[in-house]
Each structure stands twice: as C-alpha cells, then as structure tokens.
Design an enzyme around this catalytic site. Sequence first.
Site, PDB file in Angstrom:
ATOM      1  N   HIS A 139      -8.141  -9.439   2.072  1.00  0.00           N
ATOM      2  CA  HIS A 139      -7.093  -9.705   0.540  1.00  0.00           C
ATOM      3  C   HIS A 139      -6.578 -11.057   0.658  1.00  0.00           C
ATOM      4  CE1 HIS A 139      -5.950  -5.358   1.704  1.00  0.00           C
ATOM      5  NE2 HIS A 139      -5.968  -5.370   0.850  1.00  0.00           N
TER       6      HIS A 139
ATOM      7  N   HIS B 155      -2.412  -5.664  -6.479  1.00  0.00           N
ATOM      8  CA  HIS B 155      -2.269  -7.266  -5.431  1.00  0.00           C
ATOM      9  C   HIS B 155      -3.846  -7.023  -5.521  1.00  0.00           C
ATOM     10  CE1 HIS B 155      -2.669  -3.065  -2.610  1.00  0.00           C
ATOM     11  NE2 HIS B 155      -3.582  -4.599  -2.531  1.00  0.00           N
TER      12      HIS B 155
ATOM     13  N   GLU C 253      -4.315   1.962  -2.549  1.00  0.00           N
ATOM     14  CA  GLU C 253      -5.219   0.498  -2.405  1.00  0.00           C
ATOM     15  C   GLU C 253      -4.575   0.572  -4.106  1.00  0.00           C
ATOM     16  OE1 GLU C 253      -6.347  -1.156  -0.779  1.00  0.00           O
ATOM     17  OE2 GLU C 253      -7.260  -0.361   0.916  1.00  0.00           O
TER      18      GLU C 253
ATOM     19  N   CYS D 108     -14.014  -6.639   3.285  1.00  0.00           N
ATOM     20  CA  CYS D 108     -12.949  -6.091   2.346  1.00  0.00           C
ATOM     21  C   CYS D 108     -11.660  -6.887   2.456  1.00  0.00           C
ATOM     22  CB  CYS D 108     -12.873  -4.684   1.885  1.00  0.00           C
ATOM     23  SG  CYS D 108     -13.987  -3.563   2.221  1.00  0.00           S
TER      24      CYS D 108
ATOM     25  N   GLU E 130      -5.050  -2.032  -6.574  1.00  0.00           N
ATOM     26  CA  GLU E 130      -6.244  -3.385  -6.188  1.00  0.00           C
ATOM     27  C   GLU E 130      -6.679  -4.242  -7.354  1.00  0.00           C
ATOM     28  OE1 GLU E 130      -6.620  -3.264  -1.514  1.00  0.00           O
ATOM     29  OE2 GLU E 130      -8.472  -3.496  -3.203  1.00  0.00           O
TER      30      GLU E 130
ATOM     31  N   HIS F 128       0.482  -1.225   0.187  1.00  0.00           N
ATOM     32  CA  HIS F 128       0.106   0.164  -0.015  1.00  0.00           C
ATOM     33  C   HIS F 128       1.310   1.635   0.132  1.00  0.00           C
ATOM     34  CE1 HIS F 128      -3.276  -2.911   1.334  1.00  0.00           C
ATOM     35  NE2 HIS F 128      -4.363  -2.829   0.660  1.00  0.00           N
TER      36      HIS F 128
END
Length: 185
Positions: free
Chosen positions: A73, A36, A116, A71, A118, A30
């Site tokens: 990962h 990612h 972010e 939320c 992503e 981040h």
Amino acid sequence: MTASDPDLEQVQLVDLQDRPIGRAEKLDAHRRALLHRAFSVFVFDPAGRLMLQRRADTKYHSGGLWTNTCCGHPRPDRPLVAEATRRLREEMGFECPLTPVGSLQYQLPVPGDLIEHELDHLLCGRFQGEPVPDPAEASAWRWLAWPELLAEVARAPDGFTPWLREILAQRRPLIENWVEAHCNG
C-alpha cells in the site's frame, strides 16, 4: 509507524476513480472493507519468468501463500512508483525500474476475517539476479514461467493469494502485453 505493524501503518482511502478521500489504519481498513489504494508488482527476468514470493507465515493475513513479486500500500500522499519501489526493496532486497500497466478494483475475503477492498495498481519490471528477501516478509521465492504459473493456479488455487488469482482473472492481458514488449521469452 513501522511497515511491519498493520495497526499503525496508514493507507490512502480512495473513491472508485482513485481520488483520495481520507486515510485509515491499514488493519482497520481491512476489517471494515474500506476501499484503499494498493499496488501489486510483477518482476520478470529477461526470459519472461515471473519472480514469485511465498508470504511469510507470520504475515497478518495470507501467510504461506504464493503471490506476485511484491504487494503493498503506498503511504498516503506519496508517489505510487516510488512507494512500490520502496516496498520491493524492503520485501525482496532489490530495486528495478517499474512501469504502471493498469489497475483493477476488487473486494476479496482473506484469512483473519479481513477483506481486501482495493484499487490495485499493477506495475511490471525486469530484473536479472537473486533477491535477498526479508524473512519477515517472504519465506521463499522462485522464478516461474508464465504458462506454468497459470497451470499451477488452475490446479491448486488455494496455494495462491486471492488478489493474484483476481489479477490473473481480470487483467492478465495487461501483464502479458508488457512481458511480450520487454522480455525475450
């Protein structure tokens, strides 16, 4: 490694086609805007209301903002749906079947001089009941009808996470189609 320590948690770095290209510590990813893999879970009740969570004030970024149900990962080399289910249980205290409905890529600044960046996979599920959120993850929750959510985000966008606003801007029909097919509302 603990899920609550962003300095230790690993994320899966990916290319634009979502192919794994490495790993990084979450906070480092981040800080350096490394692309990612992520997921955003949207859980609806049978009437089609979305469960929102208010991120705990102590989160390393975006604390106090409203966002979608969960939320996170996925851990590197772990199945996406299983990882989203795990985080839903950890954050909100319940599980329900989750269906992938699409994805999007974004690069958004968030508080704390973080970014972010992503490839975010969107998952939808249906649940009837009350969650038992972990107070370190979510300080509040509520059910909100979809039209009311859209109106609130339009009226006060800074009260919502940047990624939720981006998902609504880019992929709203994917979620609406799932709700229409799976909820009575």
